[in-house]
Design an enzyme around this catalytic site. Structure first.
Site, PDB file in Angstrom:
ATOM      1  N   TRP A 159       0.789  -1.284  -0.259  1.00 43.14           N
ATOM      2  CA  TRP A 159       0.157   0.024   0.111  1.00 43.14           C
ATOM      3  C   TRP A 159       0.752   1.055   0.078  1.00 43.14           C
ATOM      4  O   TRP A 159       1.222   1.900   1.193  1.00 43.14           O
ATOM      5  CB  TRP A 159      -0.466  -0.067   1.302  1.00 43.14           C
ATOM      6  CG  TRP A 159      -2.195  -1.112   1.226  1.00 43.14           C
ATOM      7  CD1 TRP A 159      -3.276  -0.896   0.375  1.00 43.14           C
ATOM      8  CD2 TRP A 159      -1.900  -2.381   1.464  1.00 43.14           C
ATOM      9  NE1 TRP A 159      -4.108  -1.719   0.595  1.00 43.14           N
ATOM     10  CE2 TRP A 159      -3.341  -3.308   0.670  1.00 43.14           C
ATOM     11  CE3 TRP A 159      -0.991  -3.087   1.860  1.00 43.14           C
ATOM     12  CZ2 TRP A 159      -3.472  -4.336   1.142  1.00 43.14           C
ATOM     13  CZ3 TRP A 159      -0.976  -4.351   2.003  1.00 43.14           C
ATOM     14  CH2 TRP A 159      -2.544  -5.212   1.666  1.00 43.14           C
ATOM     15  N   HIS A 176      -7.816   2.002   1.721  1.00 42.92           N
ATOM     16  CA  HIS A 176      -8.745   1.214   1.517  1.00 42.92           C
ATOM     17  C   HIS A 176      -9.727   1.447   2.038  1.00 42.92           C
ATOM     18  O   HIS A 176      -9.283   2.809   3.260  1.00 42.92           O
ATOM     19  CB  HIS A 176      -7.726  -0.679   1.276  1.00 42.92           C
ATOM     20  CG  HIS A 176      -7.342  -0.558   2.667  1.00 42.92           C
ATOM     21  ND1 HIS A 176      -6.451  -1.808   2.744  1.00 42.92           N
ATOM     22  CD2 HIS A 176      -6.710   0.018   3.758  1.00 42.92           C
ATOM     23  CE1 HIS A 176      -5.520  -1.649   3.699  1.00 42.92           C
ATOM     24  NE2 HIS A 176      -5.898  -0.831   4.452  1.00 42.92           N
ATOM     25  N   ARG A 202      -4.085   6.643  -2.874  1.00 45.57           N
ATOM     26  CA  ARG A 202      -2.676   6.085  -2.562  1.00 45.57           C
ATOM     27  C   ARG A 202      -0.978   6.774  -3.374  1.00 45.57           C
ATOM     28  O   ARG A 202      -1.835   7.717  -3.960  1.00 45.57           O
ATOM     29  CB  ARG A 202      -2.685   4.383  -3.529  1.00 45.57           C
ATOM     30  CG  ARG A 202      -3.737   3.740  -3.351  1.00 45.57           C
ATOM     31  CD  ARG A 202      -3.470   2.381  -2.556  1.00 45.57           C
ATOM     32  NE  ARG A 202      -3.822   1.508  -1.604  1.00 45.57           N
ATOM     33  CZ  ARG A 202      -4.511   0.440  -2.419  1.00 45.57           C
ATOM     34  NH1 ARG A 202      -4.260   0.555  -3.756  1.00 45.57           N
ATOM     35  NH2 ARG A 202      -5.320  -0.394  -1.873  1.00 45.57           N
ATOM     36  N   GLN A 216     -13.095   2.676  -3.699  1.00 43.41           N
ATOM     37  CA  GLN A 216     -13.759   1.297  -3.097  1.00 43.41           C
ATOM     38  C   GLN A 216     -15.316   1.267  -2.810  1.00 43.41           C
ATOM     39  O   GLN A 216     -15.940   2.579  -1.890  1.00 43.41           O
ATOM     40  CB  GLN A 216     -13.294   0.896  -2.852  1.00 43.41           C
ATOM     41  CG  GLN A 216     -11.703   1.029  -2.915  1.00 43.41           C
ATOM     42  CD  GLN A 216     -10.872   0.476  -1.893  1.00 43.41           C
ATOM     43  OE1 GLN A 216     -10.837   0.111  -0.817  1.00 43.41           O
ATOM     44  NE2 GLN A 216      -9.590  -0.544  -2.441  1.00 43.41           N
ATOM     45  N   VAL A 259      -7.030 -11.436   5.312  1.00 45.39           N
ATOM     46  CA  VAL A 259      -7.808 -12.511   4.601  1.00 45.39           C
ATOM     47  C   VAL A 259      -6.978 -13.485   5.072  1.00 45.39           C
ATOM     48  O   VAL A 259      -5.658 -13.514   3.806  1.00 45.39           O
ATOM     49  CB  VAL A 259      -8.916 -12.314   3.736  1.00 45.39           C
ATOM     50  CG1 VAL A 259     -10.022 -10.927   3.936  1.00 45.39           C
ATOM     51  CG2 VAL A 259      -7.789 -12.056   2.268  1.00 45.39           C
ATOM     52  N   ALA A 313     -15.008 -10.758   3.581  1.00 46.45           N
ATOM     53  CA  ALA A 313     -14.477  -9.366   3.128  1.00 46.45           C
ATOM     54  C   ALA A 313     -14.615  -9.136   1.918  1.00 46.45           C
ATOM     55  O   ALA A 313     -13.500  -9.850   1.672  1.00 46.45           O
ATOM     56  CB  ALA A 313     -13.744  -8.516   4.199  1.00 46.45           C
TER      57      ALA A 313
END
Ligand SMILES: [Zn+2]
Lengths: 350, 817
Positions: A159, A176, A202, A216, A259, A313
């Site tokens: 990121w 994000h 970003r 997003q 995740v 997610a």
């Protein structure tokens, strides 16, 4: 007045002749006044009856009264006819060029990203997801640490982040919408089903497919018995609502620290139905989002027991989705706001 | 990471095409970003042999070699200084598509027969650059002696190179052999092991190594080679490095790089004779100590920088780059080959600190396997044996402070179904784990089936049960995951008033004929300065907001100087968009609903406050072709849109009061207030402010807070029943002084008329005959109505009297008759 008064039949033929001449409402009114009015010729004739021999009066009176009825009827018919003619004439006269532009108020339009966002949120609302929002200027604690991306971990380099001047605490422009996963779980007990739209940032050079400032939608579902298969089914529903009922979806393995397992979701290319074209780089598939099962660390740190609860997610780029949908090939056009571009979205899908 | 497929296939046997390998790997988590095909366009290009070389009759610098390539044998003209009979070279025939060797940029040309200085040439011998292999164009490409003459070059030198993205969890696949291991697992094949030399059996000099900073360095080995010859690497090795994206240097550096690519473990060769002795110390740098790295940059080191040192000085930044003083050069005869293991965080910190990245640093920085250090050393010794047969490996040193063991990770079998929503047979799970060298063991723990595994030391990404579940499904195949929908408890509904207000505002302004914009949320100081007429000081009001006392929300690493501050007002952003649009559109009507950012105290997040900004400039759109020509939009146009917006948001009680605002026209600016609180500002831009944004015409703007409407969103509103009685309308003309605001006059009318007046509309403004100079006449239509009756004549009369008195009292006006 010379000679004898006109007979009923004389009156009749004169009156009907004159009525036939009357071609508009004014002439009809004049006729009515001249013939049937108080001072009209028929009234005159009736008043003249008294001059007739007594034995003729009754017949003459009857004849004139019949004549009055006849003339009233004729008048009404004639009047109907004249009005009908006049209407016909007006309708012919009012013929216009139907291709002229319509008379309207000035028309505005919603931004394409707004329309796409609304549509996506609408689909998820139907699937039982609440829309929540979070801060864009966000603590690094939520942007990274709580998402299983510790300081000094190589994953953090993925990121490219814009940081905000601060004191002790690390403050980021959120890279994000995922910090809201944690904020949501900290704020409420399971079950959770939320979608989070919003702007993200970003540290990334701009080109036709990259923006430093983009939007997003995050999705999060946590409960007992939430599975990866549910994720696939839910996102398949979404893809079919947005890109057509025939869409197929495909997972592939990918890595996001918050995740496990982590996946990317692709849809079969809506432009070639999967046979391969320029848009899908001949692969037949187009990646539309990243997703996965919420990492046990994230669940645990957010106060949910990962042995009991599971969840998934996803995060999708609205800009990219909108580009895909409308065949837009430069992401920067969304933020240039050229009216010649925006006017093309006056047609609404929602 | 770039992976030449021929190299990959040395480690795993497969007939799969590069494209299919790329696809299979991508599905399993190693994303192939690109496939490059070396030799794809080498048509009419062959391996040739130089039969003889004759001088050119007319040109000293040209020669005429005759080249044989299978059925072809021809004489060509070349200026290459390095050509000699017996060499294997590359022969291009007419029709071949080559890169122009003399052009700076990439340019292709198709070879045609030509005459050079009177000598006919039917083909040419090629340089590396002409073939797209490198930038080398000094001489021709000379192939290995065993190159097969006559075969198409693509068959001999061609390859496919897959470029994989190595995500941070994939350090175990950050090498050719690692990727091969993954591919083998997917294909259910056995990956091959590389050939090794048993360096650990060499004379041991473990006590020659001192690790003085054990928290930064877990292992240090070196292998000592003597009688080495430094020369260019063999053709095949150079070719592979180039294909993988590295530049060949010399045989020892190349071997080190080759093994890094192949096994994923970086190493470093020192010229042993340039070290003070064979004693190596791994220590932290003394603060201020300097070292010139092989990129010839003198670097000042801080006290946290781990270095490799001899007894006198630092000779390498550990794990990142060696020093120039001790690098291997043509006269090197002894090589000390370091193969070590450094703490990832330490390497990453130093890399950031020195702003120095390298292929070695990228690998150590991700925590590679310390057990790989001795394997890399053994592999290098093997390659030295092959490539520099005269050299001797004479000694090996190894300090291994923290050996890494396999890591036990267990998983209940039911975890697969719980997380994936599908079952995978236990036998299949075991098979997958075996392929991944996880050494699975199925055990029964009081009725629960548990699969115990131990993760190999190179897999730092397998730590918990969920990691094992991912291994199962990525090898088993994600296509097996079914599509289901969530079952179970529904979630309580909660809608956000702010979002609803936002949507209503967007819809209202679209109805009012405006287009929604979405602009960047960042601006810079100049944008704020531009909001003041003189352009040199910050205005005390930013749109509708007072200038905050705290420092604005500022990025420490802005992408561009245009985007430094989170905007406290949306005016600059929308004005820039207006200016751009006026170049192409005669009528610009734009709005944006977004957040403004008001700073709070240090270390607190700013308030992100939802607001709406409007801007209108240019022609008012005509309502049809037959109507009159359009005027320029002004204050009243934007006010109309704002009124429309306020009505939709339940804010029609808002009032507009003339104000002075630094950014706005002094006579055309209004504050918008609701219940006595200012919620926004509207007006025409001050012409000098407009000019700062490049707008030379009237532009009307407004900025209105939206949060206030979200806060009152749930306040009830009661609908009045519609009266069945005919209302009565009467017109009133009020003469007042020019300066009296119409809203005040209307308020006076309302006050006088009382509740019987249900609607008061201004429909005309008149100045001139029968109206005193300095006075205007405002004509209002007043609707009188009552729910239970038609207002009586005498009620209207009384209302008229009260209106007359109120107008006189409140605004000094008179009723005209
Ligand atoms: Zn396609």
């Amino acid at each position: 007045m010379s000679g004898s008064p006109p007979t009923a039949s004389e009156l009749r033929s004169q009156a009907l002749d004159a009525l036939g001449q009357a071609s508009n409402q004014d002439e009809l009114s004049d006729w009515h006044r001249d013939v049937l009015g108080r001072q009209g010729s028929l009234g005159q004739a009736l008043r003249n009856i008294g001059q007739l021999p007594k034995e003729e009066r009754r017949d003459a009176g009857q004849a004139l009264n019949q004549l009055r009825q006849e003339l009233e009827t004729a008048f009404n018919d004639r009047q109907d006819q004249v009005r009908a003619d006049a209407l016909d004439a007006r309708l012919v006269d009012e013929r216009i060029d139907v291709t002229l532009p319509g008379r309207t108020q000035p028309m505005g339009g919603l931004h394409p990203l707004t329309q796409m966002q609304r549509e996506a949120l609408d689909v998820f609302a139907h699937l039982g997801f609440q829309t929540v929002e979070g801060p864009e200027v966000e603590y690094g604690y939520y942007s990274f640490d709580m998402l299983n991306i510790p300081k000094d971990h190589p994953a953090r380099d993925v990121w490219d982040t814009i940081f905000i001047d601060s004191g002790e605490k690390e403050i980021t422009l959120r890279p994000h919408t995922s910090p809201m996963q944690v904020r949501t779980m900290l704020a409420q007990d399971p079950p959770v089903r939320v979608v989070v739209p919003g702007r993200c940032y970003r540290y990334e050079a701009q080109d036709a497919t990259h923006e430093w400032h983009f939007q997003q939608i995050e999705g999060l579902a946590v409960d007992k018995h939430i599975t990866l298969a549910d994720l696939k089914g839910t996102l398949a529903e979404f893809a079919r609502q947005i890109f057509g009922a025939a869409r197929q979806v495909r997972f592939r393995c990918d890595y996001f620290p918050f995740v496990e397992p982590g996946v990317d979701l692709s849809i079969d290319c809506p432009f070639c139905d999967g046979s391969g074209c320029r848009v899908c780089s001949n692969s037949g598939w187009i990646e539309i989002l990243g997703a996965g099962m919420v990492h046990p660390n994230v669940l645990e740190w957010s106060g949910y027991d990962p042995e009991i609860y599971s969840g998934w997610a996803f995060g999708m780029g609205i800009d990219r989705l909108t580009m895909l949908r409308y065949g837009i090939n430069d992401i920067r056009s969304f933020y240039q706001n050229d009216l010649r571009f925006l006017r093309q979205f006056q047609r609404a899908r929602i | 990471m770039k992976v030449p497929v021929k190299w990959l296939k040395e480690f795993v046997e497969t007939d799969l095409s590069a494209a299919e390998i790329a696809r299979r790997m991508t599905m399993a988590g190693l994303e192939a970003e690109n496939i490059e095909r070396i030799g794809e366009d080498w048509d009419n290009v062959f391996v040739g042999e130089v039969v003889n070389v004759e001088p050119h009759p007319d040109a000293d610098r040209l020669v005429l070699p005759t080249i044989a390539a299978g059925e072809h044998e021809l004489r060509v003209v070349t200026g290459a200084p390095n050509i000699a009979a017996g060499q294997k070279v590359v022969l291009a025939l007419a029709g071949a598509r080559l890169i122009d060797g003399y052009s700076e940029e990439l340019k292709y040309r198709t070879l045609k027969p030509s005459t050079i200085r009177g000598v006919r040439s039917e083909g040419m011998v090629c340089s590396e650059k002409e073939l797209g292999l490198s930038d080398e164009h000094e001489g021709i490409l000379v192939l290995a002696d065993d190159a097969p003459v006559g075969v198409p070059l693509a068959d001999y030198l061609g390859d496919e190179v897959i470029e994989f993205e190595i995500t941070p969890n994939l350090v175990h696949a950050f090498s050719i052999s690692g990727i091969a291991r993954e591919l083998a697992a997917i294909l259910n094949e056995q990956a091959r092991e590389p050939e090794l030399v048993d360096v650990e059996a060499l004379e041991r000099r473990d006590d020659h190594v001192e690790i003085a900073a054990p928290e930064h360095c877990g292992r240090f080995t070196y292998t000592l080679f003597e009688n080495v010859t430094i020369e260019p690497s063999p053709d095949w090795l150079q070719r592979r490095l180039i294909a993988a994206g590295l530049r060949p240097i010399n045989n020892y550096v190349d071997i080190s790089n080759y093994v890094m690519l192949e096994l994923g473990h970086p190493t470093h060769p020192f010229d042993a004779d340039k070290l003070a002795s064979d004693e190596i110390i791994v220590r932290l740098a003394a603060p201020g100590e300097t070292l010139t790295t092989i990129d010839h940059v003198a670097r000042e080191l801080d006290g946290e920088t781990l270095v490799i040192a001899d007894t006198e000085r630092a000779v390498a930044v550990a794990g990142i780059m060696g020093g120039v003083d001790t690098e291997v050069s043509d006269d090197t005869s002894r090589v000390l080959l370091e193969s070590a293991w450094f703490e990832a965080n330490s390497v990453r910190r130093t890399s950031r600190q020195l702003r120095l990245t390298s292929d070695a640093g990228a690998r150590f920085g991700r925590d590679i396997d310390p057990n790989g250090a001795s394997v890399a050393a053994a592999r290098i010794a093997e390659l030295v044996r092959v490539i520099d047969p005269e050299a001797r490996s004479v000694a090996f040193a190894d300090k291994f402070l923290r050996p890494r063991e396999r890591r036990p990770v267990a998983m209940r079998y039911t975890e697969i179904e719980r997380l994936l929503g599908m079952t995978v047979p236990v036998e299949r799970v075991v098979e997958i784990f075996e392929r991944l060298d996880l050494q699975p063991e199925v055990v029964d723990e009081s009725g629960t089936t548990v699969i115990k595994t131990s993760a190999p030391t190179y897999r730092n990404d397998i730590n918990i049960a969920a990691d094992l579940v991912e291994e199962v499904i990525r090898i088993h195949g994600y296509e097996h995951v079914p599509e289901t929908l969530i079952t179970g408890t529904a979630v309580p509904v909660s809608r956000s008033n702010e979002r609803l207000v936002d949507q209503i505002a967007q819809n209202a302004l679209v109805e009012a004929g405006l287009f929604q914009a979405q602009t960047y949320t960042m601006i810079n100081e100049d944008d704020l300065l531009a909001l003041s007429p003189d352009g040199n000081e910050l205005p005390d009001l930013y749109g509708g907001y007072a200038r905050p006392e705290e420092a604005l929300v500022r990025a420490t690493n802005p992408l561009r100087s245009d985007w430094v501050l989170m905007r406290p007002t949306m005016l600059p952003s929308i004005l820039k968009i207006v200016a751009e649009n006026l170049k192409y559109s005669p009528s610009v009507r734009l709005f944006e609903t977004a957040r403004t950012y008001q700073p709070n105290a240090l270390d607190e997040l700013p308030d992100e406050r939802r607001a709406v900004v409007l801007a209108m400039s240019g022609e008012r759109q005509a309502f049809g072709v037959e109507t009159n020509e359009p005027d320029a939009m002004d204050f009243l146009d934007v006010k109309g849109a704002v009124e429309h917006l306020l009505t939709r948001l339940g804010g029609d009680a808002a009032t507009f009061t003339a104000v002075e605002h630094p950014s706005l026209h002094p006579g055309r600016a209004a504050a918008v207030e609701l219940d006595g609180v200012q919620i926004g500002v509207l007006g025409e831009l001050h012409p000098r402010v407009a000019a700062h944004f490049g707008i030379e015409q009237r532009v009307a703007v407004a900025e209105i807070d939206l949060v206030v409407f979200a806060e009152r969103f749930n306040a009830p509103w009661n609908v009045q029943p519609v009266g069945r009685h005919q209302p009565i309308q009467q017109d009133f003309a009020v003469a007042v002084e020019e300066a009296t605001p119409a809203a005040t006059v209307q308020a006076a009318l309302q006050k006088g008329a009382g509740p019987l007046a249900t609607e008061i509309t201004l429909f005309d403004i008149y100045r001139g005959e029968n109206v005193d100079a300095g006075t205007k006449s405002l004509a209002y239509r007043v609707t009188f109505a009552a729910p239970d009756r038609q207002p009586a004549e005498h009620e209207i009369e009384r209302a008229r009297d009260r209106i007359e008195r109120a107008v006189g009292r409140e605004v000094g006006g008179t009723l005209r008759t």
